[in-house]
Design an enzyme around this catalytic site. Structure first.
Site, mmCIF file in Angstrom:
data_model
loop_
_atom_site.group_PDB
_atom_site.id
_atom_site.type_symbol
_atom_site.label_atom_id
_atom_site.label_comp_id
_atom_site.label_asym_id
_atom_site.label_seq_id
_atom_site.Cartn_x
_atom_site.Cartn_y
_atom_site.Cartn_z
ATOM 1 N N ARG A 285 0.816 -1.211 0.000
ATOM 2 C CA ARG A 285 0.000 0.000 0.000
ATOM 3 C C ARG A 285 0.855 1.268 0.000
ATOM 4 O O ARG A 285 0.560 2.232 -0.697
ATOM 5 C CB ARG A 285 -0.889 -0.029 1.248
ATOM 6 C CG ARG A 285 -1.946 1.037 1.313
ATOM 7 C CD ARG A 285 -2.635 0.995 2.681
ATOM 8 N NE ARG A 285 -2.933 -0.355 3.125
ATOM 9 C CZ ARG A 285 -4.054 -1.000 2.852
ATOM 10 N NH1 ARG A 285 -4.998 -0.413 2.144
ATOM 11 N NH2 ARG A 285 -4.251 -2.235 3.296
ATOM 12 N N CYS A 351 -26.145 -3.990 -8.603
ATOM 13 C CA CYS A 351 -27.457 -4.229 -8.003
ATOM 14 C C CYS A 351 -27.298 -4.831 -6.601
ATOM 15 O O CYS A 351 -27.571 -6.013 -6.375
ATOM 16 C CB CYS A 351 -28.278 -5.154 -8.894
ATOM 17 S SG CYS A 351 -29.989 -5.318 -8.360
#
Length: 427
Positions: A285, A351
Site C-alpha cells: 500500500r 445491483c
C-alpha cells in the site's frame, strides 16, 4: 495531511502532469490512472529511510496490492524485490524480469503442486505450516535447500479486522511455541532454514505496533538460534505501513518510523547474539496506494429519501468501501475549486444495497456528466475487481511526466465469455 492532490490551471485534477478530464475523455470511465513518478518517489523514500539506519536492508513489494505489469516493471527497475503470495504472482514476477532470488513466496494453504512450481522457479519459499514443510520434502531434494518460516508473533494490528494477520485468531504462520521444534524438524529433513518471517496486519500509521512485532519476532528467532542452532540470513517483518485515506490523517513520518524500529531491531539482535541478518520489509500500500486514482463519471443525480450521486463504477471496480467500510476521499475532478454545499451518498451501478463509495459525504454541487476522482485507489483496487453483474473490468492508464500510456484495455462484453464452454447437449 497528504492526499497527493494537485490542481492545474483549469481547476481540474492533475495526475502526474496530465489533466484528469483529458484522460477520461480519451480513455473513458471507469479508468484507473497510475502516476509512475509517485511510485518511484514512494519506493526511494521508503528504501532510503531504512537503509540509512541499517544498510543490509531489502524492500519486497507486496505485489498483491497491484499486479499491473507496468507497476511491477517500474519497481523492478528500481531494484525492488517481490513478496509473492501465489504461484501466479511468482510466474508474473519471473516474466517481468525478477530473478528467483529476489522473490520471496509466502503462501498459505498451498497445494503440493504449487510448492513444486514455486521451487522450480527459483523463488525462496517461506513456509506457513508443518504440512507444507513435509509436502515440500516430497517434491524437492531437501539437502541444502534453503527455506524460511512464517511465525505468528502473537501481535496484531490493522485498519480492519480482516487485515489483522497476527494473534490467536489468525490463520497465518506457525505458533511461536512450536518454532524451535519446527526448525529442528526442517533440519532433520535436510533443509537449511535461513530466515524468519512475521506479519501483523496492514494500514498501520504508528511505529508502536511494529515495535511489538520486532520484539516478539526477534525473541522467537533468538530462542530458535539458541536451542536449534539456526543462524539467520534474514528476518522479515512483513508489510503493513499505511497511507492517509482521510483528510484528517497525516502521512507516516517514514524516517522516524525507520529510525525507531531499526534501533529496536539492532538492540534485540545484540540481546540474542543473532549477528547482522538482512532486514526485509514488504510494503504494498505504501508504494502504490496513493499513486493511483479511479476516474468515474456521474450518470445520475437522484433525490430520493436521500440524495444519491450515481456513477458508472461500483464495488466490482473498487471493493474496499463495501468490504472494509474503507474511506476513500472523492473529489470533483472537473471543478476542483468548487466549495462543498451538500452531503450526499455516492452510489455505484451494482445491483446491491451495499454498493456505496460514500455515505453523507460533503460534496460541491454535482451535475450529471461531471467527473469524480476516487483517490488512493492504487492498492487493492483493480486487483480485487470482478465481473460481478456481468460488468466488464475497467481500463488502466499509466502517466509519466504528463504523457499517458494505456496499460490495460477496458474489457468488452465479449470478454465475459472467455474460458466458458457450453456443453454440446445444450447447444
Amino acid at each position: 495531511m497528504d492526499l497527493n492532490i494537485k490542481i492545474n490551471d483549469k481547476n481540474h485534477l492533475d495526475i502526474g502532469g496530465a489533466d484528469a478530464c483529458d484522460i477520461a475523455e480519451e480513455f473513458g470511465t471507469p479508468t484507473y490512472v497510475i502516476d509512475e513518478n509517485r511510485i518511484r518517489d514512494n519506493y526511494n523514500r521508503f528504501y532510503n529511510a531504512f537503509s540509512k539506519y541499517y544498510p543490509d536492508f531489502r524492500v519486497y513489494y507486496a505485489c498483491k496490492a497491484n499486479t499491473n505489469l507496468a507497476v511491477m516493471r517500474i519497481l523492478e527497475s528500481e531494484g525492488c524485490c517481490i513478496d509473492a503470495v501465489s504461484p501466479g504472482e511468482v510466474y508474473t514476477s519471473k516474466k517481468l524480469g525478477f530473478p528467483g532470488e529476489r522473490i520471496l513466496f509466502t503462501g498459505n494453504n498451498v497445494t503440493t503442486e504449487e510448492l513444486k512450481f514455486v521451487a522450480e522457479q527459483g523463488a525462496v519459499l517461506n513456509l506457513d505450516s508443518v504440512s507444507a514443510l513435509k509436502r515440500l520434502a516430497e517434491v524437492v531434494d531437501p539437502e541444502g535447500f534453503k527455506i524460511s518460516f512464517r511465525v505468528n508473533p502473537m501481535v496484531g494490528a490493522g485498519h480492519h479486522d480482516h487485515c489483522i494477520t497476527g494473534g490467536v485468531m489468525s490463520k497465518f504462520g506457525i505458533m511461536d511455541n512450536e518454532a524451535v521444534e519446527v526448525y529442528q524438524f526442517a533440519e532433520d529433513l535436510g533443509f537449511t532454514p535461513v530466515g524468519m518471517h512475521s506479519h501483523i496486519g496492514s494500514g498501520i500509521l504508528d511505529p508502536e505496533p511494529f515495535k511489538l512485532a520486532i520484539e516478539s519476532t526477534i525473541d522467537i528467532a533468538g530462542k530458535v538460534h539458541t536451542e536449534a542452532g539456526i543462524d539467520f540470513e534474514f528476518v522479515d517483518f512483513g508489510g503493513g505501513v499505511g497511507i492517509p485515506y482521510t483528510p484528517e490523517e497525516n502521512i507516516v513520518d517514514i524516517d522516524t518510523f525507520a529510525k525507531e524500529n531499526i534501533a529496536l531491531f539492532k538492540s534485540k539482535l545484540e540481546e540474542h547474539d543473532l549477528g547482522k541478518p538482512t532486514m526485509y520489509l514488504e510494503p504494498g500500500r505504501y508504494l502504490v496506494g496513493d499513486a493511483s486514482v479511479l476516474l468515474t463519471r456521474v450518470n445520475s443525480v437522484k433525490q430520493s429519501y436521500r440524495k444519491f450521486l450515481g456513477v458508472d463504477s461500483g464495488f466490482h471496480t473498487l471493493l474496499r468501501p463495501a468490504m472494509y467500510d474503507s474511506y476513500h476521499h472523492i473529489v470533483l475532478a472537473n471543478k476542483m475549486d468548487a466549495p462543498n454545499t451538500q452531503e450526499v451518498d455516492i452510489a455505484g451501478n451494482v445491483c446491491e444495497s451495499g454498493d456505496l463509495f460514500a455515505r453523507d459525504r460533503p460534496m460541491p454541487d454535482v451535475e450529471e456528466g461531471d467527473l469524480l476522482a476516487i483517490l488512493n485507489a492504487g492498492a487493492y483496487g483493480f486487483t480485487m475487481s470482478s465481473n460481478y453483474n456481468s460488468r466488464p473490468k475497467a481500463s488502466e492508464v499509466l502517466v509519466k511526466d504528463g504523457e499517458c500510456f494505456l496499460t490495460r484495455e477496458r474489457e468488452t462484453f465479449e470478454d465475459l465469455f472467455n474460458k466458458q464452454i457450453i456443453p454440446d447437449y445444450l447447444q
